[in-house]
Design a protein around this motif. Structure first.
Motif, PDB file in Angstrom:
ATOM      1  N   ILE A 101      39.504  45.257  68.833  1.00 46.60           N
ATOM      2  CA  ILE A 101      40.592  45.560  68.103  1.00 46.60           C
ATOM      3  C   ILE A 101      40.854  44.302  67.311  1.00 46.60           C
ATOM      4  CG2 ILE A 101      42.914  46.015  67.941  1.00 46.60           C
ATOM      5  CD1 ILE A 101      42.687  47.991  70.177  1.00 46.60           C
ATOM      6  N   ARG A 102      40.979  43.111  67.931  1.00 48.92           N
ATOM      7  CA  ARG A 102      41.323  41.784  67.065  1.00 48.92           C
ATOM      8  C   ARG A 102      40.159  41.379  65.935  1.00 48.92           C
ATOM      9  NH1 ARG A 102      40.326  37.947  70.934  1.00 48.92           N
ATOM     10  NH2 ARG A 102      41.985  38.682  72.318  1.00 48.92           N
ATOM     11  N   GLU A 103      39.107  41.708  66.394  1.00 50.79           N
ATOM     12  CA  GLU A 103      37.868  41.607  65.340  1.00 50.79           C
ATOM     13  C   GLU A 103      38.003  42.549  64.202  1.00 50.79           C
ATOM     14  OE1 GLU A 103      34.280  41.474  67.174  1.00 50.79           O
ATOM     15  OE2 GLU A 103      34.517  39.980  68.647  1.00 50.79           O
ATOM     16  N   LYS A 146      41.025  43.614  63.214  1.00 47.12           N
ATOM     17  CA  LYS A 146      42.108  43.382  62.397  1.00 47.12           C
ATOM     18  C   LYS A 146      41.560  41.972  61.424  1.00 47.12           C
ATOM     19  CE  LYS A 146      45.960  45.017  65.183  1.00 47.12           C
ATOM     20  NZ  LYS A 146      47.021  44.855  66.115  1.00 47.12           N
ATOM     21  N   ASP A 147      41.153  41.159  62.001  1.00 48.84           N
ATOM     22  CA  ASP A 147      40.393  39.802  61.356  1.00 48.84           C
ATOM     23  C   ASP A 147      39.780  40.107  60.239  1.00 48.84           C
ATOM     24  OD1 ASP A 147      42.024  38.288  63.027  1.00 48.84           O
ATOM     25  OD2 ASP A 147      40.344  37.692  64.241  1.00 48.84           O
ATOM     26  N   ALA A 148      38.982  41.184  60.595  1.00 47.74           N
ATOM     27  CA  ALA A 148      38.002  41.686  59.336  1.00 47.74           C
ATOM     28  C   ALA A 148      38.666  42.268  58.207  1.00 47.74           C
ATOM     29  CB  ALA A 148      36.997  42.447  59.852  1.00 47.74           C
ATOM     30  N   THR A 149      39.545  43.090  58.458  1.00 46.76           N
ATOM     31  CA  THR A 149      40.418  43.967  57.484  1.00 46.76           C
ATOM     32  C   THR A 149      41.267  42.832  56.656  1.00 46.76           C
ATOM     33  OG1 THR A 149      42.232  44.307  59.258  1.00 46.76           O
ATOM     34  CG2 THR A 149      40.466  46.126  58.609  1.00 46.76           C
ATOM     35  N   LYS A 150      41.958  41.909  57.445  1.00 48.23           N
ATOM     36  CA  LYS A 150      42.437  40.650  56.811  1.00 48.23           C
ATOM     37  C   LYS A 150      41.724  40.186  55.786  1.00 48.23           C
ATOM     38  CE  LYS A 150      46.062  39.764  60.287  1.00 48.23           C
ATOM     39  NZ  LYS A 150      46.450  38.848  61.176  1.00 48.23           N
ATOM     40  N   ASP A 151      40.412  39.754  56.264  1.00 45.18           N
ATOM     41  CA  ASP A 151      39.738  38.934  55.359  1.00 45.18           C
ATOM     42  C   ASP A 151      39.410  39.855  54.088  1.00 45.18           C
ATOM     43  OD1 ASP A 151      39.593  36.805  56.979  1.00 45.18           O
ATOM     44  OD2 ASP A 151      37.561  37.668  57.776  1.00 45.18           O
ATOM     45  N   VAL A 152      39.088  41.032  54.143  1.00 37.58           N
ATOM     46  CA  VAL A 152      38.644  41.909  52.706  1.00 37.58           C
ATOM     47  C   VAL A 152      40.102  42.124  52.115  1.00 37.58           C
ATOM     48  CG1 VAL A 152      38.234  44.455  52.473  1.00 37.58           C
ATOM     49  CG2 VAL A 152      37.053  43.188  54.206  1.00 37.58           C
ATOM     50  N   LYS A 153      41.311  42.312  52.849  1.00 36.21           N
ATOM     51  CA  LYS A 153      42.511  42.187  52.026  1.00 36.21           C
ATOM     52  C   LYS A 153      42.552  40.851  51.211  1.00 36.21           C
ATOM     53  CE  LYS A 153      47.310  42.803  52.355  1.00 36.21           C
ATOM     54  NZ  LYS A 153      48.339  42.818  53.380  1.00 36.21           N
ATOM     55  N   ASN A 154      42.236  39.871  51.793  1.00 36.54           N
ATOM     56  CA  ASN A 154      42.360  38.509  51.047  1.00 36.54           C
ATOM     57  C   ASN A 154      41.601  38.334  50.090  1.00 36.54           C
ATOM     58  OD1 ASN A 154      44.656  37.881  52.897  1.00 36.54           O
ATOM     59  ND2 ASN A 154      42.987  36.594  54.240  1.00 36.54           N
ATOM     60  N   GLU A 155      40.247  39.054  50.093  1.00 34.22           N
ATOM     61  CA  GLU A 155      39.391  38.648  49.117  1.00 34.22           C
ATOM     62  C   GLU A 155      39.757  39.485  47.768  1.00 34.22           C
ATOM     63  OE1 GLU A 155      35.375  39.746  50.256  1.00 34.22           O
ATOM     64  OE2 GLU A 155      35.505  38.281  51.920  1.00 34.22           O
ATOM     65  N   PHE A 156      40.242  40.786  48.044  1.00 39.20           N
ATOM     66  CA  PHE A 156      40.612  41.718  46.985  1.00 39.20           C
ATOM     67  C   PHE A 156      41.969  40.933  46.285  1.00 39.20           C
ATOM     68  CE2 PHE A 156      38.552  45.461  49.163  1.00 39.20           C
ATOM     69  CZ  PHE A 156      37.638  45.817  47.978  1.00 39.20           C
ATOM     70  N   GLU A 157      42.880  40.422  47.041  1.00 40.18           N
ATOM     71  CA  GLU A 157      43.979  39.862  46.519  1.00 40.18           C
ATOM     72  C   GLU A 157      43.670  38.622  45.447  1.00 40.18           C
ATOM     73  OE1 GLU A 157      46.765  39.063  49.597  1.00 40.18           O
ATOM     74  OE2 GLU A 157      47.559  41.106  49.598  1.00 40.18           O
ATOM     75  N   SER A 158      42.547  37.733  46.207  1.00 33.00           N
ATOM     76  CA  SER A 158      42.102  36.631  45.323  1.00 33.00           C
ATOM     77  C   SER A 158      41.530  37.013  44.165  1.00 33.00           C
ATOM     78  CB  SER A 158      41.539  35.879  46.342  1.00 33.00           C
ATOM     79  OG  SER A 158      40.225  36.384  46.593  1.00 33.00           O
ATOM     80  N   ALA A 159      40.565  38.127  44.211  1.00 33.84           N
ATOM     81  CA  ALA A 159      40.006  38.712  43.214  1.00 33.84           C
ATOM     82  C   ALA A 159      40.830  39.247  41.714  1.00 33.84           C
ATOM     83  CB  ALA A 159      38.926  39.746  43.328  1.00 33.84           C
ATOM     84  N   ALA A 160      41.906  39.857  42.488  1.00 37.15           N
ATOM     85  CA  ALA A 160      42.889  40.342  41.703  1.00 37.15           C
ATOM     86  C   ALA A 160      43.815  39.285  40.746  1.00 37.15           C
ATOM     87  CB  ALA A 160      43.972  41.163  42.180  1.00 37.15           C
ATOM     88  N   LYS A 161      44.087  38.087  41.716  1.00 40.29           N
ATOM     89  CA  LYS A 161      44.779  37.050  41.042  1.00 40.29           C
ATOM     90  C   LYS A 161      43.801  36.323  40.063  1.00 40.29           C
ATOM     91  CE  LYS A 161      47.632  35.947  44.857  1.00 40.29           C
ATOM     92  NZ  LYS A 161      47.954  35.164  45.909  1.00 40.29           N
ATOM     93  N   GLU A 162      42.622  36.443  40.369  1.00 37.48           N
ATOM     94  CA  GLU A 162      41.718  35.485  39.262  1.00 37.48           C
ATOM     95  C   GLU A 162      41.592  36.528  37.911  1.00 37.48           C
ATOM     96  OE1 GLU A 162      37.833  35.027  40.876  1.00 37.48           O
ATOM     97  OE2 GLU A 162      38.625  33.824  42.529  1.00 37.48           O
ATOM     98  N   ASP A 163      41.527  37.936  38.095  1.00 34.97           N
ATOM     99  CA  ASP A 163      41.546  38.525  36.964  1.00 34.97           C
ATOM    100  C   ASP A 163      42.704  38.545  36.107  1.00 34.97           C
ATOM    101  OD1 ASP A 163      38.933  39.712  37.603  1.00 34.97           O
ATOM    102  OD2 ASP A 163      39.633  41.508  38.426  1.00 34.97           O
TER     103      ASP A 163
END
Length: 73
Positions: free
Chosen positions: A45-47, A49-66
Motif C-alpha cells: 500500500i505504501r509503494e 501511494k508513493d507511485a501515485t504521488k510521483d505520477v501526480k507530481n509529474e502531471f502537476e509539473s508538466a501543467a506548470k511548464e505548459d
C-alpha cells in the motif's frame, strides 16, 4: 475514522460475519503468519501511494511548464 472506512469498504457485512472471516483467516494462516502478511500488505500500500504521488507530481509539473510556456508567448 479508519474503522468506518473499513466497514464502508466491506459493505453490508455485520459484526458476526466479520468475526467469522477473521476466525477463518486465523485458522488458515496461523497466528505467526498474520503479522507477516499485514506487514507485506502495508508495504504494498505504501509503494502504491508513493507511485501515485510521483505520477501526480509529474502531471502537476508538466501543467506548470505548459502554463509558463503559454504565458511567455
Amino acid at each position: 475514522m479508519g474503522i468506518t472506512n473499513i466497514f464502508a469498504f466491506i459493505g453490508g457485512l455485520g459484526g458476526t460475519e466479520v468475526m467469522l472471516i477473521l476466525l477463518v483467516i486465523l485458522l488458515l494462516f496461523g497466528a505467526k503468519r498474520i503479522p507477516e502478511l499485514a506487514k507485506g500488505m502495508g508495504r504494498g500500500i505504501r509503494e502504491f501511494k508513493d507511485a501515485t504521488k510521483d505520477v501526480k507530481n509529474e502531471f502537476e509539473s508538466a501543467a506548470k511548464e505548459d502554463h509558463v510556456k503559454n504565458n511567455v508567448k
